[in-house]
Design an enzyme around this catalytic site. Structure first.
Site, PDB file in Angstrom:
ATOM      1  N   SER A 141       8.136  -2.161   3.312  1.00 19.88           N
ATOM      2  CA  SER A 141       6.989  -2.908   3.827  1.00 19.88           C
ATOM      3  C   SER A 141       7.345  -3.498   5.185  1.00 19.88           C
ATOM      4  O   SER A 141       8.511  -3.851   5.428  1.00 19.88           O
ATOM      5  CB  SER A 141       6.622  -4.044   2.868  1.00 19.88           C
ATOM      6  OG  SER A 141       5.741  -4.941   3.518  1.00 19.88           O
ATOM      7  N   TYR A 154       9.123 -10.771  -2.534  1.00 18.90           N
ATOM      8  CA  TYR A 154       8.638  -9.418  -2.207  1.00 18.90           C
ATOM      9  C   TYR A 154       9.467  -8.821  -1.071  1.00 18.90           C
ATOM     10  O   TYR A 154       9.929  -7.675  -1.150  1.00 18.90           O
ATOM     11  CB  TYR A 154       7.161  -9.506  -1.812  1.00 18.90           C
ATOM     12  CG  TYR A 154       6.526  -8.178  -1.428  1.00 18.90           C
ATOM     13  CD1 TYR A 154       6.284  -7.190  -2.378  1.00 18.90           C
ATOM     14  CD2 TYR A 154       6.158  -7.923  -0.111  1.00 18.90           C
ATOM     15  CE1 TYR A 154       5.698  -5.984  -2.022  1.00 18.90           C
ATOM     16  CE2 TYR A 154       5.562  -6.730   0.253  1.00 18.90           C
ATOM     17  CZ  TYR A 154       5.329  -5.760  -0.704  1.00 18.90           C
ATOM     18  OH  TYR A 154       4.743  -4.560  -0.349  1.00 18.90           O
TER      19      TYR A 154
HETATM   20  P1  NDP Z   1      -1.588  -0.671  -5.743  1.00 19.91           P
HETATM   21  O1  NDP Z   1      -1.492  -1.983  -6.425  1.00 19.91           O
HETATM   22  O2  NDP Z   1      -2.884  -0.209  -5.216  1.00 19.91           O
HETATM   23  O3  NDP Z   1      -0.981   0.444  -6.693  1.00 19.91           O
HETATM   24  C1  NDP Z   1       0.262   0.214  -7.304  1.00 19.91           C
HETATM   25  C2  NDP Z   1       0.627   1.376  -8.180  1.00 19.91           C
HETATM   26  O4  NDP Z   1       1.940   1.104  -8.733  1.00 19.91           O
HETATM   27  C3  NDP Z   1      -0.319   1.585  -9.335  1.00 19.91           C
HETATM   28  O5  NDP Z   1      -0.557   2.956  -9.482  1.00 19.91           O
HETATM   29  C4  NDP Z   1       0.449   1.021 -10.539  1.00 19.91           C
HETATM   30  O6  NDP Z   1       0.180   1.756 -11.727  1.00 19.91           O
HETATM   31  C5  NDP Z   1       1.877   1.317 -10.130  1.00 19.91           C
HETATM   32  N1  NDP Z   1       2.868   0.500 -10.826  1.00 19.91           N
HETATM   33  C6  NDP Z   1       3.020  -0.846 -10.783  1.00 19.91           C
HETATM   34  N2  NDP Z   1       4.035  -1.213 -11.588  1.00 19.91           N
HETATM   35  C7  NDP Z   1       4.526  -0.068 -12.132  1.00 19.91           C
HETATM   36  C8  NDP Z   1       5.577   0.224 -13.040  1.00 19.91           C
HETATM   37  N3  NDP Z   1       6.341  -0.746 -13.549  1.00 19.91           N
HETATM   38  N4  NDP Z   1       5.806   1.522 -13.370  1.00 19.91           N
HETATM   39  C9  NDP Z   1       5.049   2.505 -12.858  1.00 19.91           C
HETATM   40  N5  NDP Z   1       4.038   2.297 -11.999  1.00 19.91           N
HETATM   41  C10 NDP Z   1       3.780   1.016 -11.644  1.00 19.91           C
HETATM   42  O7  NDP Z   1      -0.477  -0.738  -4.555  1.00 19.91           O
HETATM   43  P2  NDP Z   1      -0.424  -0.088  -3.082  1.00 19.91           P
HETATM   44  O8  NDP Z   1      -0.940   1.283  -3.112  1.00 19.91           O
HETATM   45  O9  NDP Z   1      -0.989  -1.070  -2.124  1.00 19.91           O
HETATM   46  O10 NDP Z   1       1.159  -0.100  -2.826  1.00 19.91           O
HETATM   47  C11 NDP Z   1       1.975   1.034  -3.011  1.00 19.91           C
HETATM   48  C12 NDP Z   1       3.354   0.741  -2.424  1.00 19.91           C
HETATM   49  O11 NDP Z   1       3.215   0.440  -1.024  1.00 19.91           O
HETATM   50  C13 NDP Z   1       4.040  -0.481  -3.049  1.00 19.91           C
HETATM   51  O12 NDP Z   1       5.423  -0.219  -3.194  1.00 19.91           O
HETATM   52  C14 NDP Z   1       3.818  -1.581  -2.034  1.00 19.91           C
HETATM   53  O13 NDP Z   1       4.797  -2.578  -2.077  1.00 19.91           O
HETATM   54  C15 NDP Z   1       3.857  -0.788  -0.731  1.00 19.91           C
HETATM   55  N6  NDP Z   1       3.170  -1.454   0.374  1.00 19.91           N
HETATM   56  C16 NDP Z   1       1.818  -1.699   0.327  1.00 19.91           C
HETATM   57  C17 NDP Z   1       1.198  -2.355   1.371  1.00 19.91           C
HETATM   58  C18 NDP Z   1      -0.262  -2.677   1.363  1.00 19.91           C
HETATM   59  O14 NDP Z   1      -0.710  -3.430   2.258  1.00 19.91           O
HETATM   60  N7  NDP Z   1      -1.044  -2.150   0.461  1.00 19.91           N
HETATM   61  C19 NDP Z   1       1.952  -2.809   2.562  1.00 19.91           C
HETATM   62  C20 NDP Z   1       3.351  -2.490   2.511  1.00 19.91           C
HETATM   63  C21 NDP Z   1       3.927  -1.836   1.455  1.00 19.91           C
HETATM   64  P3  NDP Z   1      -0.633   1.167 -13.008  1.00 19.91           P
HETATM   65  O15 NDP Z   1      -1.905   0.535 -12.464  1.00 19.91           O
HETATM   66  O16 NDP Z   1      -0.857   2.382 -13.816  1.00 19.91           O
HETATM   67  O17 NDP Z   1       0.258   0.171 -13.654  1.00 19.91           O
END
Ligand code: NDP
Length: 246
Positions: A141, A154
């Site tokens: 991030s 985070y």
């Molecule tokens: P979302 O919250 O939209 O999606 C998160 C996903 O991670 C979901 O599919 C969820 O699945 C899954 N997930 C969460 N916990 C688990 C777990 N224990 N095991 C398996 N799957 C899990 O997040 P984003 O798309 O926004 O983020 C994706 C990545 O990008 C993250 O690592 C985030 O830190 C990073 N990021 C995002 C930013 C943003 O502004 N959006 C900025 C910088 C980095 P389910 O619902 O099935 O549990």
């Protein structure tokens, strides 16, 4: 001929947000895709159905990335279905915005378990089970560069992900595997929007040079490139995808 033809890609947390769009983009580019999810089964199955109706191949596999056994089983099932895994995208993650003094031990453990242990668990499998000449892309991030107050735990998890990226690149390079991290800026997904006021969102929009939020597609395209053969000589790098935010 598409750039990911003959490749099999496992994307963690692909039921929504950046992971879901990455799964769809990779399938469009010819990859067979494993859509991992933890709790959102219906959403994951919808992504698989969308990929299949566009002519691609995909399966959904439930696994909590913080659970070592789940991750081992996910690799077993992926390899049993498609014969191999070439690309691992460590996208699953959770977020927490609170001053350090207000973070409970339970909250701290939870974010560490998903964001750091989750990546560790998949890398340990990938060390021996990812195909030679494969690719690993970890999601970091831009907060590791901006260091906004309220992002302590985070930001700490993403700092750990960046260091795992640099070291894993050196550990598996002998097999032709490149390992990189992508650092998105604020990107329009559930994770980003949850709990933010319109004022918070406007402030973050103003923090990059383009004056807009990132879209999951902006990030997915970078991940596709890093998993293609064109990026073979890029490894151990942290690539900002944030509209010149930092
Ligand atoms: P979302 O919250 O939209 O999606 C998160 C996903 O991670 C979901 O599919 C969820 O699945 C899954 N997930 C969460 N916990 C688990 C777990 N224990 N095991 C398996 N799957 C899990 O997040 P984003 O798309 O926004 O983020 C994706 C990545 O990008 C993250 O690592 C985030 O830190 C990073 N990021 C995002 C930013 C943003 O502004 N959006 C900025 C910088 C980095 P389910 O619902 O099935 O549990």
């Amino acid at each position: 001929m598409q750039v990911l033809n003959d490749k099999v890609a496992l994307i963690t947390g692909a039921s929504k947000g950046i992971g879901a769009v990455t799964a769809q983009e990779m399938a469009k580019m010819g990859a067979k895709v494993i859509v991992n999810y933890n709790g959102s089964q219906q959403a994951a199955e919808k992504i698989v159905a969308d990929i299949e109706s566009a002519g691609g191949q995909a399966i959904a596999i439930q696994a909590d990335v913080s659970n070592e056994r789940d991750v081992e089983r996910m690799f077993d099932d992926a390899i049993a279905t498609f014969g191999k895994v070439d690309v691992l995208v460590n996208n699953a993650g959770t977020m927490l915005t609170k001053a350090i003094r207000n973070v409970s031990t339970v909250e701290f453990d939870k974010i560490l378990n998903t964001n750091v242990k989750g990546v560790f668990n998949t890398l340990r499998q990938a060390a021996t089970r990812l195909a030679d000449n494969g690719s690993v892309i970890n999601l970091s991030s831009t907060v590791t560069r901006t260091m906004f107050p309220g992002y302590g735990p985070y930001c700490a998890t993403k700092g750990a992900v960046e260091q795992l990226t640099r070291i894993f690149a050196k550990e598996v390079g002998y097999r032709g595997i490149n390992v990189n991290a992508v650092s998105p800026g604020p990107t329009e997904t559930d994770l980003f929007l949850e709990g933010k006021s319109q004022q918070d969102i406007e402030r973050l929009i103003a923090s990059n040079a383009y004056g807009r939020l990132g879209k999951p597609e902006d990030i997915a395209q970078v991940i596709v490139f890093l998993s293609s053969d064109a990026a073979r000589w890029i490894s151990g790098q942290i690539i900002g995808a944030n509209g010149a935010m930092a």
